[in-house]
Scaffold this active site. Sequence first.
Site, PDB file in Angstrom:
ATOM      1  N   SER A 154      10.379 -70.819  73.507  1.00  0.00           N
ATOM      2  CA  SER A 154      10.610 -70.030  74.710  1.00  0.00           C
ATOM      3  C   SER A 154      11.705 -68.989  74.464  1.00  0.00           C
ATOM      4  CB  SER A 154      10.956 -70.982  75.861  1.00  0.00           C
ATOM      5  OG  SER A 154      10.991 -70.317  77.073  1.00  0.00           O
ATOM      6  N   ASP A 319      -0.231 -72.889  78.416  1.00  0.00           N
ATOM      7  CA  ASP A 319       1.046 -72.251  78.763  1.00  0.00           C
ATOM      8  C   ASP A 319       0.749 -70.878  79.367  1.00  0.00           C
ATOM      9  OD1 ASP A 319       3.535 -71.089  78.898  1.00  0.00           O
ATOM     10  OD2 ASP A 319       4.106 -71.558  76.829  1.00  0.00           O
ATOM     11  N   HIS A 352       3.921 -74.702  79.650  1.00  0.00           N
ATOM     12  CA  HIS A 352       5.061 -74.247  78.843  1.00  0.00           C
ATOM     13  C   HIS A 352       5.885 -75.427  78.329  1.00  0.00           C
ATOM     14  CE1 HIS A 352       7.854 -71.422  77.269  1.00  0.00           C
ATOM     15  NE2 HIS A 352       8.832 -71.732  78.085  1.00  0.00           N
TER      16      HIS A 352
END
Lengths: 379, 205
Positions: A154, A319, A352
Amino acid sequence: MTDTSSVGIVAAQTAHFSDPLALKSGEILPAYDLVYETYGTLNADKSNAVMICHALSGNHHLAGKYSEDEKHPGWWDNLIGPGKPLDTNKFFVIGLNNLGGCHGSSGSKSINPATGKPWGSSFPVLTVEDWVKSQARLADYLGIEQLAAVIGGSLGGMQALQWTLAYPDRVRHALVIASAPNLTAQNMAFNEVARQAIITDPEFHGGDYYAHGVVPRRGLRIARMLGHITYLSDDVMGEKFGRKLRADQIKYTFDVEFEMESYLRYQGDKFAETFDANTYLRMTRALDYFDPALDFKGDLSAALARAKAKFLVVSFTSDWRFSPARSREIVKALLDNELSVSYAEVTAAHGHDAFLMPDPHYHHILRTYLQNIEVGGSA
Amino acid sequence: MSTLPDKLALNTEFRHDFAIIADWVKLGSKVLDLGCGDGSLLCFLRDSLEVKGYGVEKDDQNILACMHNQINVIQMDLEAGLSGFEAQSFDVVVLSQTLQAVQNTEGIVQEMLRVGREVIVTFPNFGYWRHRIQSMAGNMPVSDNLPYQWYDTPNIHLCTIHDFDNFCAKHNIIVKERRVITDDQPVHFMPNLMGSLAMYRLQAP
């Protein structure tokens, strides 16, 4: 029973830096502390160091526990340890808390030596570039010229990518996981809602709530609840909670009626107890600002031309906040520059959040890639 | 835990078709192998010709095998096209014994010709006499190059050498060279009947 795949009992350390850090915003941070943890042993030629860059709410406590009684180990304990995919028998792993964080590194919550009071709103707004610069100084401090790898998921993946651009000769491999070359408008929009929740909380006091002895808990809680919705996939939320009710029947109130509400409130409350609102604002801003292609008229391939590292890019099918399409943009730019890159698109349900989960195939990918990284002789 | 399963080990058996491909690839060139499997061909080309290779694969196990073999591999489905690759960005694009298993055959061949300055396509020749005999006897052919039963085959677009020649002519694709082999031996006489594997070197018009 002792868990032989755990790094065991660990302790955090603090590095103090008195060299001023010139920030992208133009501000200068005169001095600062970085809190960090390490696992494994740095080898003789210092060729086995791996830096882990954390995401929005992460910190330096990656693995192990501070005491036997600690309930949960570090946040990436499933990845890091003896015999684990990131094997501490081979690698010297470094985790740090980024500048502006709230877990020990200098940030709004910490005392500004110039005033003797918490920095509060006066702590600068930081960028991914600033973080990476400070991380390079931490590497210097530890006597490490070149990292075997930088790994991040991320926002951490953005830092890993930035490492290869800012210090092409100081990083041999970059593992960019569930990340993106910049945020989409929709993604930034979520950040803006989160920040507005915090900033409009009456207890925010313009960021100087420490002086008032309060914290903008409501705002931070809502920000986190929103975040959690975007970190999960619709499918996994459906599977986990569906339309399940908390009680036996609907009560026609605005209290917790559905299990999903209970989960969000719990996550929000827990987070608001431990996290700092000013840090949340700064982390989301760093996400928003990251855009290495900006100085290259939006041409990401041109932006990545200075990278030399070998890359592993990983995304997860469910995601939607950092979708596989965004990872493929990074892959394309790396291919355009004829850099070494492998790309895995992992079939995963967890959205995610999948990058933190011990999915066997995902971990097998990381293990396989990391096994092939060459390091010098043992310590 | 730390050792890889046997199936990830590289298949090191000598392959005549690899040797022919190597003959067509220049030293140090940039090669894209579509449907690269465990990366065997790219390993062979890397070790013999120092090529800069990238593989494309959709299968999870093959992705792991390629990574284990230190082959750059991109996980994607060929059927989605090659939009992640710039035009003329590779010296050679290879589709080795995969043509017969793709859905959008015309689209993929066009994409290969867009991305590669040269394209190598190999496929099992359906016109091979052993296949013809089995067909005549009333059965779907099964052979070394077509090792599947009718009910478990991934092959949906089988063709003969004649068919592929016609395909190239129809699409104005330049055939720079064609080689046909059977049991690792070159076939020159009646290739569409005597050849089990066809290998083409193609260029865009």
